[in-house]
Design an enzyme around this catalytic site. Structure first.
Site, PDB file in Angstrom:
ATOM      1  N   ALA A  31      48.358 -61.862  61.267  1.00  0.00           N
ATOM      2  CA  ALA A  31      47.655 -61.030  62.497  1.00  0.00           C
ATOM      3  C   ALA A  31      48.183 -62.311  63.231  1.00  0.00           C
ATOM      4  O   ALA A  31      47.485 -63.123  63.228  1.00  0.00           O
ATOM      5  CB  ALA A  31      47.513 -60.108  62.588  1.00  0.00           C
ATOM      6  N   GLY A  62      47.912 -60.693  57.003  1.00  0.00           N
ATOM      7  CA  GLY A  62      48.827 -59.936  57.007  1.00  0.00           C
ATOM      8  C   GLY A  62      50.566 -60.833  56.703  1.00  0.00           C
ATOM      9  O   GLY A  62      50.778 -59.358  55.778  1.00  0.00           O
ATOM     10  N   GLU A  92      49.623 -59.408  52.656  1.00  0.00           N
ATOM     11  CA  GLU A  92      50.039 -57.927  52.733  1.00  0.00           C
ATOM     12  C   GLU A  92      50.806 -57.161  52.814  1.00  0.00           C
ATOM     13  O   GLU A  92      51.361 -56.669  51.834  1.00  0.00           O
ATOM     14  CB  GLU A  92      48.866 -57.593  53.826  1.00  0.00           C
ATOM     15  CG  GLU A  92      47.501 -57.321  54.107  1.00  0.00           C
ATOM     16  CD  GLU A  92      46.488 -57.058  54.658  1.00  0.00           C
ATOM     17  OE1 GLU A  92      46.435 -57.596  55.758  1.00  0.00           O
ATOM     18  OE2 GLU A  92      45.271 -56.298  54.838  1.00  0.00           O
ATOM     19  N   GLU A 105      40.378 -63.063  56.215  1.00  0.00           N
ATOM     20  CA  GLU A 105      39.764 -62.113  57.248  1.00  0.00           C
ATOM     21  C   GLU A 105      38.592 -62.278  58.117  1.00  0.00           C
ATOM     22  O   GLU A 105      37.441 -62.149  58.961  1.00  0.00           O
ATOM     23  CB  GLU A 105      40.156 -60.746  57.246  1.00  0.00           C
ATOM     24  CG  GLU A 105      42.115 -60.423  57.813  1.00  0.00           C
ATOM     25  CD  GLU A 105      42.373 -60.620  56.465  1.00  0.00           C
ATOM     26  OE1 GLU A 105      41.993 -61.033  55.259  1.00  0.00           O
ATOM     27  OE2 GLU A 105      43.126 -59.746  56.507  1.00  0.00           O
TER      28      GLU A 105
HETATM   29  N1  COA Z   1      47.500 -66.360  64.959  1.00  0.00           N
HETATM   30  C1  COA Z   1      47.887 -67.328  65.898  1.00  0.00           C
HETATM   31  N2  COA Z   1      47.983 -68.293  65.854  1.00  0.00           N
HETATM   32  C2  COA Z   1      48.634 -68.573  64.174  1.00  0.00           C
HETATM   33  C3  COA Z   1      47.751 -68.082  63.727  1.00  0.00           C
HETATM   34  C4  COA Z   1      47.240 -66.990  63.811  1.00  0.00           C
HETATM   35  N3  COA Z   1      47.075 -66.217  62.445  1.00  0.00           N
HETATM   36  N4  COA Z   1      48.012 -69.140  62.477  1.00  0.00           N
HETATM   37  C5  COA Z   1      49.017 -70.006  63.168  1.00  0.00           C
HETATM   38  N5  COA Z   1      48.826 -70.132  64.550  1.00  0.00           N
HETATM   39  C6  COA Z   1      49.152 -71.182  65.471  1.00  0.00           C
HETATM   40  C7  COA Z   1      47.943 -72.331  66.043  1.00  0.00           C
HETATM   41  O1  COA Z   1      47.629 -71.824  66.754  1.00  0.00           O
HETATM   42  C8  COA Z   1      49.290 -73.599  66.410  1.00  0.00           C
HETATM   43  O2  COA Z   1      49.918 -72.660  67.593  1.00  0.00           O
HETATM   44  P1  COA Z   1      49.695 -74.043  68.578  1.00  0.00           P
HETATM   45  O3  COA Z   1      50.560 -74.986  67.827  1.00  0.00           O
HETATM   46  O4  COA Z   1      50.151 -73.268  69.923  1.00  0.00           O
HETATM   47  O5  COA Z   1      48.576 -74.738  68.289  1.00  0.00           O
HETATM   48  C9  COA Z   1      50.309 -73.315  65.585  1.00  0.00           C
HETATM   49  O6  COA Z   1      50.556 -71.834  64.596  1.00  0.00           O
HETATM   50  C10 COA Z   1      50.337 -74.151  63.808  1.00  0.00           C
HETATM   51  O7  COA Z   1      48.925 -73.432  63.443  1.00  0.00           O
HETATM   52  P2  COA Z   1      48.003 -74.855  63.106  1.00  0.00           P
HETATM   53  O8  COA Z   1      46.482 -74.634  62.967  1.00  0.00           O
HETATM   54  O9  COA Z   1      48.006 -76.009  63.699  1.00  0.00           O
HETATM   55  O10 COA Z   1      48.642 -75.131  61.326  1.00  0.00           O
HETATM   56  P3  COA Z   1      47.932 -76.635  60.523  1.00  0.00           P
HETATM   57  O11 COA Z   1      49.099 -76.852  59.427  1.00  0.00           O
HETATM   58  O12 COA Z   1      46.937 -76.889  61.048  1.00  0.00           O
HETATM   59  O13 COA Z   1      47.158 -75.011  59.209  1.00  0.00           O
HETATM   60  C11 COA Z   1      47.006 -72.846  59.382  1.00  0.00           C
HETATM   61  C12 COA Z   1      47.914 -73.883  58.911  1.00  0.00           C
HETATM   62  C13 COA Z   1      47.710 -71.473  58.379  1.00  0.00           C
HETATM   63  C14 COA Z   1      45.997 -72.856  57.957  1.00  0.00           C
HETATM   64  C15 COA Z   1      45.995 -72.010  59.980  1.00  0.00           C
HETATM   65  O14 COA Z   1      46.488 -71.731  61.333  1.00  0.00           O
HETATM   66  C16 COA Z   1      45.460 -70.935  59.675  1.00  0.00           C
HETATM   67  O15 COA Z   1      44.158 -70.867  59.329  1.00  0.00           O
HETATM   68  N6  COA Z   1      45.236 -70.076  60.825  1.00  0.00           N
HETATM   69  C17 COA Z   1      45.030 -68.901  60.929  1.00  0.00           C
HETATM   70  C18 COA Z   1      45.122 -67.988  59.703  1.00  0.00           C
HETATM   71  C19 COA Z   1      44.667 -66.298  59.730  1.00  0.00           C
HETATM   72  O16 COA Z   1      43.633 -66.518  59.211  1.00  0.00           O
HETATM   73  N7  COA Z   1      45.756 -65.233  59.489  1.00  0.00           N
HETATM   74  C20 COA Z   1      44.947 -64.463  59.299  1.00  0.00           C
HETATM   75  C21 COA Z   1      44.980 -63.583  60.441  1.00  0.00           C
HETATM   76  S1  COA Z   1      44.346 -61.661  59.956  1.00  0.00           S
END
Ligand code: COA
Length: 260
Positions: free
Chosen positions: A66, A111, A114, A134
């Site tokens: 999400a 998500g 999921e 989460e």
């Molecule tokens: N929601 C909103 N934005 C997200 C996102 C999410 N779930 N996951 C990634 N992004 C965005 C980042 O903020 C970043 O945006 P920006 O370039 O404007 O700063 C962009 O996507 C790239 O992500 P980034 O974190 O820079 O990539 P990374 O390779 O360093 O890390 C992840 C990748 C997937 C490990 C990391 O983005 C992450 O942990 N995301 C959250 C995942 C999560 O918790 N999902 C469950 C939500 S319920």
């Protein structure tokens, strides 16, 4: 068919539904979830499409969950509706009348994991990562993850993933039965499409019946499930496809199914 955050391509009775927000790692914003719902609703009525493949744009992410900027705004009421909306979209996919195969091409988190769980079959690229992170945000999975993960793998492994919030790699996902097959990144989509086209050639009345019977085996009591299986089996027996399939075997030729 182009809906803002989702691209749909069609080829040989197979539709590929691609989540298209690569700059945000294909996160499932509310708009993206609505686009997915719309794409599935339109494809359900498309008689030329027999199988759906779901994937993400690019080679880094299937769907990173999400959109946390939207999550951040939720309160108790809106949180309930947010969860219900995601559950509704993924229920549509799980109960879809055509096979849905996830081609997990990178991160499948929250998500995104999921979404993969709601699909009927999961293939993954070697760089895929699965997780329910989460709890790191102070919430629990809300799009069906607490319900589907323990049924697909087992309760203890589901608790390990959900309570730790840790990611697992594709090899581990394969080991615990979360994914069916692993491919090199460049082979994932071609191999998934090849498999989808194989299913698309079968008699679709039988394919639909099999999905329905297996899905309901998780909800019905054993006796009820067997009654349903017999009913669906009988429906197949009165189809033209059944006559064609059995006759083609006896005549030593390939069947040509009409899906009637
Ligand atoms: N929601 C909103 N934005 C997200 C996102 C999410 N779930 N996951 C990634 N992004 C965005 C980042 O903020 C970043 O945006 P920006 O370039 O404007 O700063 C962009 O996507 C790239 O992500 P980034 O974190 O820079 O990539 P990374 O390779 O360093 O890390 C992840 C990748 C997937 C490990 C990391 O983005 C992450 O942990 N995301 C959250 C995942 C999560 O918790 N999902 C469950 C939500 S319920």
């Amino acid at each position: 068919m182009n809906i803002k955050n989702v691209i749909v391509d069609k080829e040989d009775k197979v539709a590929t539904v691609k989540i298209n927000r690569p700059e945000k790692l294909n996160t499932l914003s509310i708009d993206t979830l609505n686009d997915l719902k719309m794409a599935f609703k339109l494809l359900a009525k498309d008689e030329f499409i027999h199988v759906i493949v779901v994937t993400g744009e690019g080679d880094k992410s299937f769907a990173a969950g999400a959109d946390i900027s939207e999550l951040n705004q939720l309160n108790e009421d809106s949180g309930f509706n947010f969860s219900k909306n995601g559950q509704e979209v993924f229920d549509i996919i799980e109960k879809y009348n055509k096979p849905v195969i996830a081609a997990v091409n990178g991160y499948a988190l929250g998500g995104g994991c999921e979404l993969a769980l709601a699909c009927h079959i999961r293939f993954a690229s070697e760089n895929a990562k699965f997780g329910q992170p989460e709890v790191n945000l102070g919430i629990i999975p809300g799009f069906g993850g607490t319900q589907r993960l323990s049924k697909l793998i087992n309760k203890s492994l589901a608790l390990e993933m959900i309570l730790s919030g840790q990611h697992i790699n594709a090899a581990e996902a394969y080991r615990i039965g979360l994914v069916n097959k692993i491919f090199k990144q460049e082979e994932l989509l071609p191999k998934t499409l090849e498999f989808a086209k194989l299913i698309a050639q079968k008699g679709q009345i039988a394919i639909r019946g099999a999905i329905q019977a297996i899905n309901l085996s998780f909800e019905l009591q054993p006796g009820e499930g067997e009654n349903l299986e017999a009913k669906l089996f009988a429906e197949c027996c009165q189809s033209k496809d059944f006559h064609e399939g059995t006759t083609a075997f006896l005549e030593k030729r390939k069947p040509v199914f009409s899906n009637k």
